[in-house]
Design a protein around this motif. Structure first.
Motif, short mmCIF file in Angstrom:
data_model
loop_
_atom_site.label_atom_id
_atom_site.label_comp_id
_atom_site.label_asym_id
_atom_site.label_seq_id
_atom_site.Cartn_x
_atom_site.Cartn_y
_atom_site.Cartn_z
N PHE A 68 0.80 -1.23 0.00
CA PHE A 68 0.00 0.00 0.00
C PHE A 68 0.84 1.29 0.00
O PHE A 68 0.28 2.37 -0.05
CB PHE A 68 -0.92 0.03 1.23
CG PHE A 68 -1.74 -1.22 1.40
CD1 PHE A 68 -2.76 -1.52 0.52
CD2 PHE A 68 -1.48 -2.10 2.45
CE1 PHE A 68 -3.51 -2.67 0.67
CE2 PHE A 68 -2.23 -3.25 2.61
CZ PHE A 68 -3.25 -3.54 1.72
N GLY A 69 2.15 1.17 0.08
CA GLY A 69 2.98 2.36 0.22
C GLY A 69 3.17 3.11 -1.09
O GLY A 69 2.99 2.57 -2.19
N SER A 70 3.55 4.37 -0.96
CA SER A 70 3.92 5.17 -2.11
C SER A 70 5.30 4.72 -2.59
O SER A 70 6.02 4.00 -1.89
CB SER A 70 3.99 6.64 -1.71
OG SER A 70 5.07 6.85 -0.81
N HIS A 251 -10.35 -3.60 8.77
CA HIS A 251 -9.23 -2.91 8.15
C HIS A 251 -8.43 -2.06 9.13
O HIS A 251 -7.50 -1.36 8.71
CB HIS A 251 -9.73 -2.03 7.01
CG HIS A 251 -10.22 -2.81 5.83
ND1 HIS A 251 -10.79 -2.21 4.72
CD2 HIS A 251 -10.24 -4.14 5.57
CE1 HIS A 251 -11.14 -3.14 3.84
NE2 HIS A 251 -10.82 -4.32 4.34
N LEU A 252 -8.76 -2.10 10.40
CA LEU A 252 -8.06 -1.27 11.38
C LEU A 252 -6.55 -1.51 11.39
O LEU A 252 -5.78 -0.53 11.40
CB LEU A 252 -8.64 -1.50 12.78
CG LEU A 252 -9.77 -0.56 13.21
CD1 LEU A 252 -10.24 -0.94 14.61
CD2 LEU A 252 -9.34 0.89 13.16
N ARG A 258 -0.44 1.80 7.92
CA ARG A 258 -0.26 2.84 6.90
C ARG A 258 0.08 4.17 7.55
O ARG A 258 0.96 4.90 7.08
CB ARG A 258 -1.53 2.96 6.05
CG ARG A 258 -1.77 1.76 5.14
CD ARG A 258 -3.03 1.90 4.32
NE ARG A 258 -2.87 2.84 3.22
CZ ARG A 258 -3.79 3.06 2.29
NH1 ARG A 258 -4.95 2.40 2.34
NH2 ARG A 258 -3.59 3.91 1.32
N ALA A 259 -0.62 4.50 8.63
CA ALA A 259 -0.32 5.75 9.34
C ALA A 259 1.08 5.71 9.94
O ALA A 259 1.82 6.70 9.90
CB ALA A 259 -1.37 5.98 10.43
N ALA A 264 6.77 7.42 9.93
CA ALA A 264 8.18 7.04 9.95
C ALA A 264 8.95 7.70 8.82
O ALA A 264 10.06 8.21 9.03
CB ALA A 264 8.30 5.52 9.87
N VAL A 265 8.38 7.67 7.63
CA VAL A 265 9.07 8.27 6.50
C VAL A 265 9.12 9.79 6.64
O VAL A 265 10.16 10.42 6.40
CB VAL A 265 8.39 7.86 5.18
CG1 VAL A 265 9.00 8.61 4.00
CG2 VAL A 265 8.50 6.36 4.97
#
Length: 281
Positions: A68-70, A251-252, A258-259, A264-265
């Motif tokens: 799911f990441g960019s 989906h929690l 994801r958050a 982190a990034v």
């Protein structure tokens, strides 16, 4: 996203989004370390005994970035994992096999355990997908899980070829005393949050029940008809209840990771303080 009336996920991204996937973490990890080369690398370079939750957290963060990441988030996590993998290598000795965390064939096995575990849980709880849906999920997940030194062309060419690969690999798995000791750290962790401790017997039951029988025996996990009945009841109860839970609840965990990945990034913690994949110090 195409779903049936019971909110059934049928696309790869939706399947991996389910909190249900967390239930297979122990199973996938034990299958990974039952490969002698992976197991020896983990035994020599892991710290499961003191940081099991950090290791699990890091693995889920990496999987989240993969699915799911960019592009920037995926690149950041690749750098983290490659740095962690750098010291995980050794020449073969009379007492153990050679291993190298950069080996794409070992990375294929690790990725294969994730794919097969996710799909196995999905079938148990939601029932089988159509052949076309199964093929599409395999194509999408094999591409998504091709990271680091693993490229898509190394995967078996199609789902049926993967099944043959899986059966061959499972038949080759062997566990020695050192790897068995690592498995005890995973199944009987000493340092976990107090609120998780009451769930550990159920986690062990589910992990043991999901493993192929020969692999369960390799790890010395006790199993009998009574445990099998308890496992079957747990799966039936999950299949009856889980698909009817609200999607936002199912989906929690995905949203949490994801958050966490974004934070982190954004804070530039990926290179230093972010959790690392399981099996690395």
């Amino acid at each position: 996203m195409r779903r049936n009336p019971r909110n059934r996920p049928v696309e790869a991204e939706d399947i991996v989004s389910e909190a249900l996937t967390l239930a297979g973490g122990g199973r996938a990890l034990l299958l990974q370390i039952a490969n002698p080369a992976v197991g020896w690398g983990v035994a020599e370079h892991s710290d499961f005994a003191s940081r099991l939750m950090d290791r699990f957290d890091g693995t889920m963060l990496y999987l989240t970035a993969t699915m799911f990441g960019s592009p920037a988030e995926r690149a950041a996590m690749r750098r983290v994992v490659n740095r962690a993998h750098a010291p995980v290598r050794a020449e073969g000795t009379p007492g153990g096999p050679a291993y190298n965390a950069y080996d794409p064939e070992l990375q294929l096995w690790v990725a294969a355990t994730l794919y097969q575990t996710v799909m196995d849980l999905h079938r148990r709880v939601f029932g089988p997908l159509t052949p076309a849906q199964e093929d599409r999920a395999y194509d999408e997940l094999s591409r998504a899980l091709s990271n680091l030194q693993l490229t898509p062309d190394r995967w078996p060419s199609g789902r049926l070829a993967f099944d043959t690969y899986w059966e061959r690999m499972v038949a080759s798995l062997r566990v020695d005393d050192d790897v068995r000791a690592v498995s005890r750290q995973i199944l009987f962790p000493r340092r976990v949050p107090w609120w998780l401790r009451p769930t550990l017997p159920l986690v062990r039951l589910v992990t043991g029940g999901l493993l192929p029988g020969p692999v369960r025996q390799e790890f010395g996990i006790a199993w009998d008809d009574r445990r099998q009945r308890r496992f079957d009841r747990a799966i039936r109860w999950t299949a009856a209840v889980y698909p009817r839970l609200p999607l936002r609840l199912r989906h929690l965990p995905r949203e949490r990771y994801r958050a966490k990945l974004r934070r982190a990034v954004r804070a530039d913690h990926v290179g230093g303080g972010a959790p690392r994949p399981s099996g690395e110090r």
